[in-house]
Design an enzyme around this catalytic site. Structure first.
Site, short mmCIF file in Angstrom:
data_model
loop_
_atom_site.label_atom_id
_atom_site.label_comp_id
_atom_site.label_asym_id
_atom_site.label_seq_id
_atom_site.Cartn_x
_atom_site.Cartn_y
_atom_site.Cartn_z
N LYS A 110 0.91 -1.40 -0.07
CA LYS A 110 0.02 0.01 -0.12
C LYS A 110 0.88 1.14 0.03
CE LYS A 110 -3.71 2.76 0.73
NZ LYS A 110 -4.62 3.12 -0.41
N LYS A 127 -0.22 11.52 5.44
CA LYS A 127 0.10 10.58 6.60
C LYS A 127 0.80 9.38 5.74
CE LYS A 127 -3.06 7.61 6.60
NZ LYS A 127 -3.92 6.28 6.70
#
Ligand code: NAD
Length: 293
Positions: free
Chosen positions: A171, A239
């Site tokens: 990811k 993030k």
């Protein structure tokens, strides 16, 4: 029918829990934001007042939370999943978090007889709503096999990519590539417009050649029109770039372009664009050339 505890019923979690309900599973849901629970309770979700109520009776617990501090709280808290789920429960964290937290959760859970998978997703809110997510799974093969029927209710592409934390690494790589392409498409727009060339026509040509990619396909028109409604917010991508850099450090590898792109994303946030779509990186790149719009 499986009893699924579902913690985190936000933009992504709510439609995902709805698909499990629609398939006939019993879903016990918890979110700190009570209206998120109540909305789904109207469609058959069993509301939980605490994490423990979602975890205690579950065969499988799914978390879809913002970042690693929330996952740690929900996993390790006194009232959390590890303390309250039965041995034999499968705990699937589908949030995007740093790989080291996934590994730490899996290790601690194994001591309680709880198996863990990290299974972050790609495909956004649309993918969650249409059950077309790509799901990258880290963990043990028997647990992946046990979870596969649920994953297939949520997504189209389900790939077991390795052991604990591997799903999060994949990811992170995905988010690096997406942010990098957004930055380059932004530079292409600034170059075209700065040279007096029609950006729309220019990008149409790029989208048909070797430079073709999904960002160009899906976002070129909205970027040229400066429409930055999210979508995927700059705050979340900021993030994720932190996760990319931390994972690179952990792996002992140099990611120079990731460092640069992370700073552009950070600049977008510092400029007050954290709530805009990540394609608003264009605004940052424009400002570097004194071409603010
Ligand atoms: P969101 O903020 O909409 O949802 C998160 C939910 O978790 C919220 O409803 C919040 O109230 C709840 N929550 C926070 N702390 C909690 C706690 N301690 N206990 C219980 N509930 C708690 O975020 P989202 O967009 O659904 O994203 C969730 C995850 O999926 C993130 O890690 C994100 O990076 C990832 N992701 C998002 C997208 C997207 O397009 N939005 C796409 C792929 C992956």
């Amino acid at each position: 029918m499986t009893t699924v505890g579902f913690v985190g019923l936000g933009i992504m979690g709510a439609p995902m829990a709805s698909h499990l309900l629609a398939a006939g599973h019993r879903v016990v849901g918890f979110d700190v934001h009570r209206p998120a629970v109540d909305r789904l309770a109207a469609t058959g979700l069993v509301p939980a007042d605490r994490v423990a109520d979602a975890a205690r009776s579950a065969d499988i617990v799914i978390t879809m939370l913002p970042d690693h501090p929330q996952v740690e709280q929900v996993a390790f808290g006194a009232d959390g999943i590890l303390a309250t789920a039965r041995p034999g429960t499968l705990f699937i964290d589908m949030s995007t978090i740093r790989p080291e937290t996934s590994v730490a959760v899996a290790r601690a859970a194994a001591d309680q007889g709880i198996q863990v998978l990290d299974a972050p997703v790609s495909g956004g809110e649309v993918g969650a709503k249409q059950a077309t997510l790509s799901i990258m799974v880290g963990g043990g093969e028997p647990d992946v096999a046990a979870a596969r029927p649920l994953f297939e209710l949520l997504g189209r592409t389900v790939v077991h990519v390795g052991g604990h934390g591997a799903g999060q690494v994949v990811k992170a790589a995905n988010q690096l590539v997406v942010a990098g392409i957004l930055a380059l498409v932004s530079e292409a727009i600034v170059l075209l417009e700065g040279s007096g060339v029609d950006a729309k026509a220019g990008l149409d040509v790029l989208a048909g050649g070797l430079a073709a990619n999904r960002v160009l396909e899906l976002k070129r028109e909205s970027m040229v029109a400066r429409e930055f409604r999210p979508g995927f917010r700059i705050d979340l991508h900021h993030k994720d770039m932190g996760i990319v850099l931390a994972a690179g450090r952990q792996a002992g590898v140099a990611l120079p372009v990731a460092g640069l792109v992370a700073q552009l994303v950070a600049a977008g946030r510092a400029m007050g664009h954290g709530g805009l779509d990540h394609s608003a990186l264009l605004t940052v790149v424009e400002q570097l050339s004194g071409r603010a719009t």
